[in-house]
Scaffold this motif. Structure first.
Motif, PDB file in Angstrom:
ATOM      1  N   PHE A 333     -49.046  65.356 -60.853  1.00 58.15           N
ATOM      2  CA  PHE A 333     -50.114  66.233 -60.355  1.00 58.15           C
ATOM      3  C   PHE A 333     -49.993  66.427 -58.843  1.00 58.15           C
ATOM      4  O   PHE A 333     -50.201  67.530 -58.333  1.00 58.15           O
ATOM      5  N   ALA A 334     -49.609  65.368 -58.146  1.00 57.44           N
ATOM      6  CA  ALA A 334     -49.424  65.473 -56.690  1.00 57.44           C
ATOM      7  C   ALA A 334     -48.337  66.502 -56.365  1.00 57.44           C
ATOM      8  O   ALA A 334     -48.485  67.306 -55.438  1.00 57.44           O
ATOM      9  N   TRP A 335     -47.253  66.508 -57.158  1.00 59.41           N
ATOM     10  CA  TRP A 335     -46.185  67.505 -56.960  1.00 59.41           C
ATOM     11  C   TRP A 335     -46.727  68.919 -57.210  1.00 59.41           C
ATOM     12  O   TRP A 335     -46.444  69.845 -56.449  1.00 59.41           O
ATOM     13  N   LEU A 336     -47.510  69.079 -58.280  1.00 58.98           N
ATOM     14  CA  LEU A 336     -48.085  70.400 -58.601  1.00 58.98           C
ATOM     15  C   LEU A 336     -49.009  70.872 -57.476  1.00 58.98           C
ATOM     16  O   LEU A 336     -48.968  72.041 -57.070  1.00 58.98           O
ATOM     17  N   GLU A 337     -49.833  69.965 -56.983  1.00 58.57           N
ATOM     18  CA  GLU A 337     -50.758  70.286 -55.887  1.00 58.57           C
ATOM     19  C   GLU A 337     -50.007  70.683 -54.615  1.00 58.57           C
ATOM     20  O   GLU A 337     -50.492  71.451 -53.806  1.00 58.57           O
ATOM     21  N   ASN A 338     -48.768  70.171 -54.534  1.00 61.02           N
ATOM     22  CA  ASN A 338     -47.926  70.469 -53.379  1.00 61.02           C
ATOM     23  C   ASN A 338     -47.137  71.779 -53.573  1.00 61.02           C
ATOM     24  O   ASN A 338     -46.284  72.119 -52.764  1.00 61.02           O
ATOM     25  N   GLY A 339     -47.423  72.476 -54.692  1.00 58.16           N
ATOM     26  CA  GLY A 339     -46.788  73.782 -54.917  1.00 58.16           C
ATOM     27  C   GLY A 339     -45.517  73.747 -55.738  1.00 58.16           C
ATOM     28  O   GLY A 339     -44.755  74.722 -55.768  1.00 58.16           O
ATOM     29  N   ALA A 340     -45.267  72.625 -56.448  1.00 60.14           N
ATOM     30  CA  ALA A 340     -44.035  72.521 -57.246  1.00 60.14           C
ATOM     31  C   ALA A 340     -44.003  73.558 -58.371  1.00 60.14           C
ATOM     32  O   ALA A 340     -45.042  73.940 -58.912  1.00 60.14           O
ATOM     33  N   TYR A 341     -42.794  73.989 -58.699  1.00 63.27           N
ATOM     34  CA  TYR A 341     -42.550  74.868 -59.848  1.00 63.27           C
ATOM     35  C   TYR A 341     -42.233  73.993 -61.050  1.00 63.27           C
ATOM     36  O   TYR A 341     -41.499  73.006 -60.917  1.00 63.27           O
ATOM     37  N   PHE A 342     -42.764  74.350 -62.212  1.00 64.36           N
ATOM     38  CA  PHE A 342     -42.594  73.539 -63.418  1.00 64.36           C
ATOM     39  C   PHE A 342     -41.807  74.349 -64.458  1.00 64.36           C
ATOM     40  O   PHE A 342     -42.211  75.446 -64.840  1.00 64.36           O
ATOM     41  N   PHE A 343     -40.679  73.792 -64.908  1.00 64.11           N
ATOM     42  CA  PHE A 343     -39.798  74.482 -65.858  1.00 64.11           C
ATOM     43  C   PHE A 343     -39.642  73.679 -67.136  1.00 64.11           C
ATOM     44  O   PHE A 343     -39.500  72.460 -67.092  1.00 64.11           O
ATOM     45  N   VAL A 344     -39.620  74.389 -68.274  1.00 66.06           N
ATOM     46  CA  VAL A 344     -39.378  73.745 -69.576  1.00 66.06           C
ATOM     47  C   VAL A 344     -38.281  74.518 -70.295  1.00 66.06           C
ATOM     48  O   VAL A 344     -38.327  75.752 -70.350  1.00 66.06           O
ATOM     49  N   CYS A 345     -37.316  73.792 -70.872  1.00 59.44           N
ATOM     50  CA  CYS A 345     -36.293  74.461 -71.683  1.00 59.44           C
ATOM     51  C   CYS A 345     -36.025  73.641 -72.937  1.00 59.44           C
ATOM     52  O   CYS A 345     -35.920  72.425 -72.888  1.00 59.44           O
ATOM     53  N   GLY A 346     -35.894  74.342 -74.080  1.00 59.55           N
ATOM     54  CA  GLY A 346     -35.556  73.662 -75.329  1.00 59.55           C
ATOM     55  C   GLY A 346     -36.383  74.136 -76.504  1.00 59.55           C
ATOM     56  O   GLY A 346     -36.817  75.286 -76.560  1.00 59.55           O
ATOM     57  N   ASP A 347     -36.607  73.242 -77.432  1.00 57.43           N
ATOM     58  CA  ASP A 347     -37.239  73.535 -78.714  1.00 57.43           C
ATOM     59  C   ASP A 347     -38.659  74.081 -78.573  1.00 57.43           C
ATOM     60  O   ASP A 347     -39.538  73.442 -78.013  1.00 57.43           O
ATOM     61  N   LYS A 348     -38.833  75.282 -79.134  1.00 57.40           N
ATOM     62  CA  LYS A 348     -40.112  75.993 -79.035  1.00 57.40           C
ATOM     63  C   LYS A 348     -41.146  75.421 -80.016  1.00 57.40           C
ATOM     64  O   LYS A 348     -42.322  75.318 -79.702  1.00 57.40           O
ATOM     65  N   GLN A 349     -40.667  75.052 -81.206  1.00 56.55           N
ATOM     66  CA  GLN A 349     -41.579  74.674 -82.289  1.00 56.55           C
ATOM     67  C   GLN A 349     -42.411  73.430 -81.988  1.00 56.55           C
ATOM     68  O   GLN A 349     -43.616  73.417 -82.222  1.00 56.55           O
ATOM     69  N   TYR A 350     -41.773  72.385 -81.470  1.00 59.63           N
ATOM     70  CA  TYR A 350     -42.499  71.132 -81.231  1.00 59.63           C
ATOM     71  C   TYR A 350     -42.553  70.754 -79.758  1.00 59.63           C
ATOM     72  O   TYR A 350     -43.610  70.622 -79.170  1.00 59.63           O
ATOM     73  N   MET A 351     -41.364  70.571 -79.164  1.00 64.33           N
ATOM     74  CA  MET A 351     -41.293  70.032 -77.803  1.00 64.33           C
ATOM     75  C   MET A 351     -42.103  70.839 -76.796  1.00 64.33           C
ATOM     76  O   MET A 351     -42.925  70.289 -76.060  1.00 64.33           O
ATOM     77  N   ALA A 352     -41.882  72.149 -76.759  1.00 64.54           N
ATOM     78  CA  ALA A 352     -42.542  72.974 -75.736  1.00 64.54           C
ATOM     79  C   ALA A 352     -44.068  72.906 -75.871  1.00 64.54           C
ATOM     80  O   ALA A 352     -44.788  72.886 -74.872  1.00 64.54           O
ATOM     81  N   LYS A 353     -44.551  72.833 -77.115  1.00 62.50           N
ATOM     82  CA  LYS A 353     -46.008  72.723 -77.347  1.00 62.50           C
ATOM     83  C   LYS A 353     -46.531  71.375 -76.848  1.00 62.50           C
ATOM     84  O   LYS A 353     -47.583  71.300 -76.213  1.00 62.50           O
ATOM     85  N   ASP A 354     -45.775  70.324 -77.160  1.00 65.12           N
ATOM     86  CA  ASP A 354     -46.186  68.969 -76.747  1.00 65.12           C
ATOM     87  C   ASP A 354     -46.180  68.831 -75.227  1.00 65.12           C
ATOM     88  O   ASP A 354     -47.057  68.185 -74.647  1.00 65.12           O
TER      89      ASP A 354
END
Length: 392
Positions: A333-354
């Motif tokens: 959360f500290a990274w996000l508050e500092n303006g970090a970009y968040f990236f996700v790559c991979g399985d759409k069905q389970y992983m990305a939702k989790d």
């Protein structure tokens, strides 16, 4: 082995048409290795291709399209099942172009996927009551279920005898679609090359072994020195922040690591000031830690600020990347508050939702927000282009 595709020329000025989806470049395979160690239940290929002479370029986050060829064993089984002549000429498209049947089934048509439409049209070529019943409107659910995990050979075997020519059958088929893979390299780090990370898809369904068309082509039949027809597919919605000062958080289990290898390589070359944090997961640390040596070196060199791993089969309780995110919620959360970009790559069905759920939980908990406020925070990140997903 060379997968044939024709190169078009512009008759007016005799200059070659740029390489693209409709005019792919024959890229030479420079390297093709299995990244998984002994005892792994997976096979993940690292493939290096030459783009020399293509004029093609890419940026981290883009994808590479490969136009694959079907498994020769499956093609042979289809021709054998129907007692067809493999040399017979068939019309393959509206332009009236023809190919010998074997070549058409190998390199032009999609034969591993069944659609509702194919079954409905094929029902006219047989007296088989079972198929005629299956395609009735009221049996739409059963029809959909039948198409799942089955291919053309299943249909031929299940619903014969057939009263149609090879031409009538190929007229039902759709053209082979290119397979897209996240690029796993930075062109700045590897001039004139493009790298991919491809997991070989193999499974058993309905009493037969199944193979991913492109992934198993690459795993079993493509050697160094062979060529593959490729093109670059830009991805406008998945890219590094313009500012090199920005922090990035990357979540990429399994082959989802691919674009993040390109992100890390790019940032190493340009000596970006922003911090980077990678969450990687797979089954076993000993055999499935993809690009481990590279990642550890990047961490030692300070290119990668943090690496958190989750190996689900190495402990009693299965641990996944989202669990590691929750464990590190305060820092995240500290990274996000500092303006970090968040990236996700991979399985759409389970992983990305989790991962999405875990991210909401982190924001809610550490930001002392309600679920709705956390959702608004995430929506705001999306609006700023700070939450990007490349899922499949």
């Amino acid at each position: 082995m060379k997968i044939m595709q024709t190169t078009l020329e512009n008759p007016k000025d005799k200059t070659a048409v740029p390489f693209s989806r409709t005019n792919p470049f024959q890229a030479k395979v420079l390297n093709n290795v299995n990244l998984n160690g002994a005892g792994s239940s997976k096979e993940t290929r690292h493939i290096e291709l030459s783009l020399d002479g293509s004029g093609l370029s890419y940026v981290p986050g883009d994808a590479l399209g490969i136009i694959p060829a079907n498994d020769p064993e499956l093609v042979a089984s289809l021709i054998d099942e129907m007692a067809w002549d493999e040399e017979a000429s068939v019309i393959i498209n509206k332009q009236g172009e023809t190919l010998p049947l074997k070549e058409a089934l190998t390199s032009y048509f999609e034969i591993t996927l069944l659609s509702k439409k194919i079954l409905q049209q094929a029902a006219e070529f047989t007296e088989n009551e079972e198929l005629k019943k299956l395609v009735l409107v009221e049996n739409a659910n059963q029809l959909k279920e039948y198409t799942n995990g089955r291919d053309l050979l299943d249909m031929f075997r299940d619903f014969g005898p057939w009263k149609a020519s090879a031409q009538e059958f190929v007229s039902l088929l759709r053209k082979m679609t290119p397979r897209l893979y996240s690029i796993a390299s930075s062109i700045a780090a590897h001039p004139g090359e493009v790298h991919l990370t491809i997991g070989a898809v193999r499974y058993t369904a309905h009493g037969r072994e199944r193979k991913g068309v492109c992934s198993v082509l690459v795993a079993e039949r493509v050697q160094e020195g062979d060529t593959l027809p490729v093109f670059v597919q830009p991805n406008k919605h998945f890219h590094l922040p313009e500012s090199q000062e920005k922090d990035i958080i990357m979540v990429g289990p399994g082959t989802g690591i691919a674009p993040f290898r390109s992100f890390i390589e790019e940032r190493a070359v340009i000596k970006a000031a922003g911090r980077s944090w990678l969450f990687f997961g797979d089954q076993h640390a000993a055999s499935d830690f993809l690009y481990q040596d590279e990642l550890e070196k990047y961490q030692k060199d300070g290119v990668l600020t943090r690496v958190d791993t989750a190996f689900s089969r190495d402990s009693e309780q299965k641990v996944y990347v989202q669990h590691k995110m929750l464990e590190n919620s305060k820092d995240l959360f500290a990274w996000l508050e500092n303006g970090a970009y968040f990236f996700v790559c991979g399985d759409k069905q389970y992983m990305a939702k989790d991962v999405h759920e875990a991210l909401l939980t982190v924001i809610e908990k550490e930001g002392s927000m309600t679920r709705d406020e956390a959702q608004a925070y995430l929506d705001d990140m999306k609006g700023q282009g700070r939450y990007q997903r490349d899922v499949y």
